[in-house]
Write a protein that holds these residues in place. Structure first.
Motif, PDB file in Angstrom:
ATOM      1  N   THR A   1     -49.292 -20.084  21.196  1.00 35.60           N
ATOM      2  CA  THR A   1     -49.526 -21.378  21.826  1.00 35.60           C
ATOM      3  C   THR A   1     -51.026 -21.553  22.051  1.00 35.60           C
TER       4      THR A   1
ATOM      5  N   ARG B   1     -44.876 -17.379  22.673  1.00 37.60           N
ATOM      6  CA  ARG B   1     -43.590 -18.029  22.895  1.00 37.60           C
ATOM      7  C   ARG B   1     -42.527 -17.383  22.020  1.00 37.60           C
TER       8      ARG B   1
ATOM      9  N   GLN C   1     -41.731 -18.565  27.577  1.00 30.58           N
ATOM     10  CA  GLN C   1     -43.160 -18.730  27.321  1.00 30.58           C
ATOM     11  C   GLN C   1     -43.873 -17.645  28.109  1.00 30.58           C
TER      12      GLN C   1
ATOM     13  N   HIS D   1     -47.752 -25.254  19.507  1.00 28.29           N
ATOM     14  CA  HIS D   1     -47.062 -23.995  19.226  1.00 28.29           C
ATOM     15  C   HIS D   1     -47.085 -23.797  17.710  1.00 28.29           C
TER      16      HIS D   1
END
Length: 180
Positions: free
Chosen positions: A174, A152, A147, A31
């Motif tokens: 991500t 995210r 998510q 991330h």
């Protein structure tokens, strides 16, 4: 606190070696949050600021993801005669639990790790001071978010010692971790 961290590290090690890997999701993901809106809980009068973070993570199963969050947050304040910047850096072991199935999933998580803080001040007479005013210590990071495929959104409260706590609201990209 050291025994607690050792217990978490051993548990994560056993989880990886048990081959209890995710069945329908790519296990490794990163991330990357190029911008985090941070609101400090400082008593020194700092205003909102910005942060940046990267978080490599591994899906132990379809619902549980363990990771390491590396983050830096900057806060500022100023008057007519001086300006001041506060900074907090953190290294946090994280665990997130994802609800449901599919590409869009809510999650809740908790992290524990080391926080370090510092300040720098500039005065109108040209002098500058820098100090590790926040010091360092261990803290907790409870968080919630969603998510959405490879995007995210999360809100996390970095409960750090020595007056270094702050709320972070972040959007992250991500890489990896999708369904296959």
């Amino acid at each position: 606190m050291n025994k607690f961290l050792l217990t978490i590290a051993i548990a994560i090690t056993f989880a990886f070696s048990a081959n209890a890997q995710s069945e329908s999701y790519v296990p490794f993901r990163v991330h990357i949050s190029p911008f985090t809106y941070v609101i400090p809980n400082y008593t020194k009068g700092y205003g909102a600021g910005a942060g940046i973070s990267i978080e490599p993570a591994y899906a132990i199963n379809d619902n549980f993801v363990a990771g390491l969050k590396l983050e830096a947050a900057l806060f500022g304040s100023g008057t007519e005669t001086s300006s001041s910047i506060g900074a907090v850096g953190s290294y946090v072991l994280t665990g997130d639990y994802y609800l449901g199935e599919g590409k869009s999933r809510f999650f809740g998580g908790l992290g524990v790790g080391l926080f370090s803080g510092a300040t720098a001040s500039i005065y109108d007479n040209g002098s500058t001071t820098a100090e590790a005013a926040g010091g360092s210590g261990f803290g907790l990071v409870p968080r919630v978010g969603v998510q959405l495929s490879h995007f995210r959104l999360a809100a996390e409260y970095n409960l750090a010692p020595k007056n270094m706590s702050y709320l972070g609201i972040k959007a992250a990209i991500t890489i990896g971790g999708g369904m296959y």
